[in-house]
Motif scaffolding. Structure first.
Motif, PDB file in Angstrom:
ATOM      1  N   GLN A  45       0.837  -1.196   0.000  1.00 19.86           N
ATOM      2  CA  GLN A  45       0.000   0.000   0.000  1.00 19.86           C
ATOM      3  C   GLN A  45       0.875   1.252   0.000  1.00 19.86           C
ATOM      4  O   GLN A  45       1.818   1.355   0.784  1.00 19.86           O
ATOM      5  N   ASN A  46       0.535   2.234  -0.835  1.00 15.71           N
ATOM      6  CA  ASN A  46       1.407   3.395  -1.000  1.00 15.71           C
ATOM      7  C   ASN A  46       0.647   4.710  -1.087  1.00 15.71           C
ATOM      8  O   ASN A  46       1.008   5.608  -1.831  1.00 15.71           O
ATOM      9  N   GLU A  47      -0.447   4.852  -0.306  1.00 22.09           N
ATOM     10  CA  GLU A  47      -1.225   6.086  -0.381  1.00 22.09           C
ATOM     11  C   GLU A  47      -0.439   7.316   0.054  1.00 22.09           C
ATOM     12  O   GLU A  47      -0.676   8.432  -0.436  1.00 22.09           O
ATOM     13  N   LEU A  48       0.523   7.143   0.978  1.00 22.55           N
ATOM     14  CA  LEU A  48       1.313   8.297   1.416  1.00 22.55           C
ATOM     15  C   LEU A  48       2.170   8.841   0.273  1.00 22.55           C
ATOM     16  O   LEU A  48       2.265  10.058   0.071  1.00 22.55           O
ATOM     17  N   ALA A  49       2.784   7.937  -0.478  1.00 23.72           N
ATOM     18  CA  ALA A  49       3.579   8.368  -1.621  1.00 23.72           C
ATOM     19  C   ALA A  49       2.698   9.022  -2.677  1.00 23.72           C
ATOM     20  O   ALA A  49       3.071  10.041  -3.271  1.00 23.72           O
ATOM     21  N   CYS A  50       1.511   8.461  -2.912  1.00 26.41           N
ATOM     22  CA  CYS A  50       0.587   9.058  -3.872  1.00 26.41           C
ATOM     23  C   CYS A  50       0.162  10.448  -3.404  1.00 26.41           C
ATOM     24  O   CYS A  50       0.080  11.388  -4.202  1.00 26.41           O
ATOM     25  N   GLY A  51      -0.108  10.580  -2.102  1.00 24.98           N
ATOM     26  CA  GLY A  51      -0.521  11.865  -1.566  1.00 24.98           C
ATOM     27  C   GLY A  51       0.557  12.919  -1.707  1.00 24.98           C
ATOM     28  O   GLY A  51       0.278  14.085  -2.022  1.00 24.98           O
ATOM     29  N   LYS A  52       1.791  12.528  -1.464  1.00 31.39           N
ATOM     30  CA  LYS A  52       2.897  13.468  -1.619  1.00 31.39           C
ATOM     31  C   LYS A  52       3.020  13.938  -3.058  1.00 31.39           C
ATOM     32  O   LYS A  52       3.332  15.098  -3.329  1.00 31.39           O
ATOM     33  N   LEU A  53       2.766  13.032  -3.997  1.00 30.78           N
ATOM     34  CA  LEU A  53       2.857  13.415  -5.399  1.00 30.78           C
ATOM     35  C   LEU A  53       1.699  14.335  -5.786  1.00 30.78           C
ATOM     36  O   LEU A  53       1.852  15.233  -6.613  1.00 30.78           O
ATOM     37  N   LEU A  54       0.540  14.134  -5.174  1.00 29.63           N
ATOM     38  CA  LEU A  54      -0.558  15.069  -5.391  1.00 29.63           C
ATOM     39  C   LEU A  54      -0.150  16.468  -4.952  1.00 29.63           C
ATOM     40  O   LEU A  54      -0.450  17.467  -5.613  1.00 29.63           O
ATOM     41  N   GLU A  55       0.536  16.562  -3.819  1.00 29.78           N
ATOM     42  CA  GLU A  55       0.979  17.859  -3.316  1.00 29.78           C
ATOM     43  C   GLU A  55       2.002  18.467  -4.271  1.00 29.78           C
ATOM     44  O   GLU A  55       1.972  19.670  -4.565  1.00 29.78           O
ATOM     45  N   THR A  56       2.903  17.670  -4.798  1.00 27.05           N
ATOM     46  CA  THR A  56       3.935  18.164  -5.700  1.00 27.05           C
ATOM     47  C   THR A  56       3.337  18.678  -7.005  1.00 27.05           C
ATOM     48  O   THR A  56       3.785  19.676  -7.564  1.00 27.05           O
ATOM     49  N   HIS A  57       2.299  17.991  -7.496  1.00 24.91           N
ATOM     50  CA  HIS A  57       1.666  18.363  -8.751  1.00 24.91           C
ATOM     51  C   HIS A  57       0.330  19.064  -8.498  1.00 24.91           C
ATOM     52  O   HIS A  57      -0.629  18.891  -9.238  1.00 24.91           O
ATOM     53  N   ALA A  58       0.300  19.893  -7.475  1.00 25.01           N
ATOM     54  CA  ALA A  58      -0.951  20.467  -6.998  1.00 25.01           C
ATOM     55  C   ALA A  58      -1.707  21.260  -8.055  1.00 25.01           C
ATOM     56  O   ALA A  58      -2.913  21.109  -8.211  1.00 25.01           O
ATOM     57  N   ALA A  59      -1.027  22.121  -8.793  1.00 20.95           N
ATOM     58  CA  ALA A  59      -1.728  22.997  -9.737  1.00 20.95           C
ATOM     59  C   ALA A  59      -2.465  22.200 -10.797  1.00 20.95           C
ATOM     60  O   ALA A  59      -3.570  22.552 -11.199  1.00 20.95           O
ATOM     61  N   VAL A  60      -1.879  21.121 -11.270  1.00 23.87           N
ATOM     62  CA  VAL A  60      -2.534  20.286 -12.274  1.00 23.87           C
ATOM     63  C   VAL A  60      -3.687  19.517 -11.651  1.00 23.87           C
ATOM     64  O   VAL A  60      -4.811  19.530 -12.156  1.00 23.87           O
ATOM     65  N   LEU A  61      -3.438  18.853 -10.528  1.00 24.69           N
ATOM     66  CA  LEU A  61      -4.423  17.949  -9.970  1.00 24.69           C
ATOM     67  C   LEU A  61      -5.605  18.674  -9.350  1.00 24.69           C
ATOM     68  O   LEU A  61      -6.716  18.159  -9.360  1.00 24.69           O
ATOM     69  N   ALA A  62      -5.393  19.861  -8.814  1.00 16.76           N
ATOM     70  CA  ALA A  62      -6.505  20.592  -8.220  1.00 16.76           C
ATOM     71  C   ALA A  62      -7.581  20.891  -9.249  1.00 16.76           C
ATOM     72  O   ALA A  62      -8.768  20.859  -8.952  1.00 16.76           O
TER      73      ALA A  62
END
Length: 217
Positions: free
Chosen positions: A12-29
């Motif tokens: 399980q790797n939700e923490l790593a996925c979450g960190k990547l969401l933060e890194t790519h915030a402008a796109v993913l938001a």
């Protein structure tokens, strides 16, 4: 990258996925905040509250007839490797313990943050009504239903879809989204292909920008 993390099967790797969401915030938001017409501000991962750590908070500045206001959208993340539903009996499917737990967590984090004056002051949120539920991100394509050998595959799929539709129509309605990491990945790729964004560039979020992810599995 996010695609590799979503496809990963080594744990399980939700923490790593979450960190990547933060890194790519402008796109993913832009893919996640489909309910607002707003200027994106940032995504914050793992905001600490007394009941634990809320996994993801999307912050956006929304224009109103009287000026601007800050909105916060609260999300709970679970791993792409997890299943959403499982067979309960020959007549129905039910959410897995992972989905039940995620729903419970995000409700408690949302409830606490709406009463957290320090959080509101820190991010310039004027009213508790401006802190809203996002929902749960869990699983991926192929993870809608936990495999069960004693149930016909087509019937099991029907029961899982029925269980999902019942929650969406009766419980979630327009206030809560249940989406998969595949949905998030599609939202990100849609935005990347249409707009050249960086993680630090604020962009306008058109009303309904990106694919409709609310209630998709």
């Amino acid at each position: 990258d996010l695609r590799s993390l979503v496809a990963y099967d080594g744990g399980q790797n939700e923490l790593a996925c979450g960190k990547l969401l933060e890194t790519h915030a402008a796109v993913l938001a832009r893919g996640l905040v489909t309910r607002l017409s707003a200027h994106f501000v940032e995504i914050r991962a793992e905001v600490t509250v007394t009941t634990g750590r809320t996994d993801l908070v999307v912050l956006a500045e929304e224009a109103t007839p009287t000026g601007k206001k800050m909105r916060a959208i609260i999300w709970e993340l679970k791993a792409p490797q997890l299943f959403l539903f499982e067979i309960e009996n020959s007549k129905r499917a039910r959410p897995t313990a992972d989905l039940y737990g995620a729903e419970n967590q995000v409700l408690h984090y949302f409830w606490e943050l709406r009463q957290n004056g320090a959080f509101m002051k820190k991010y310039g949120i004027q009213s508790e009504a401006d802190i809203v539920l996002g929902g749960v991100i869990i699983g991926r394509d192929g993870k809608l239903l936990r495999p069960q050998t004693d149930v016909d595959a087509k019937e099991a799929e029907r029961l899982a879809s029925q269980a999902f539709d019942a929650r969406r129509e009766c419980l979630y309605r327009e206030r809560f989204s249940l989406i998969t990491w595949t949905n998030v990945l599609q939202a990100a790729e849609h935005q990347i292909s249409n707009t050249a964004l960086t993680a630090t560039t604020p962009e306008v979020l058109p009303q309904g920008a990106g694919p409709v992810v609310s209630g998709s599995v």
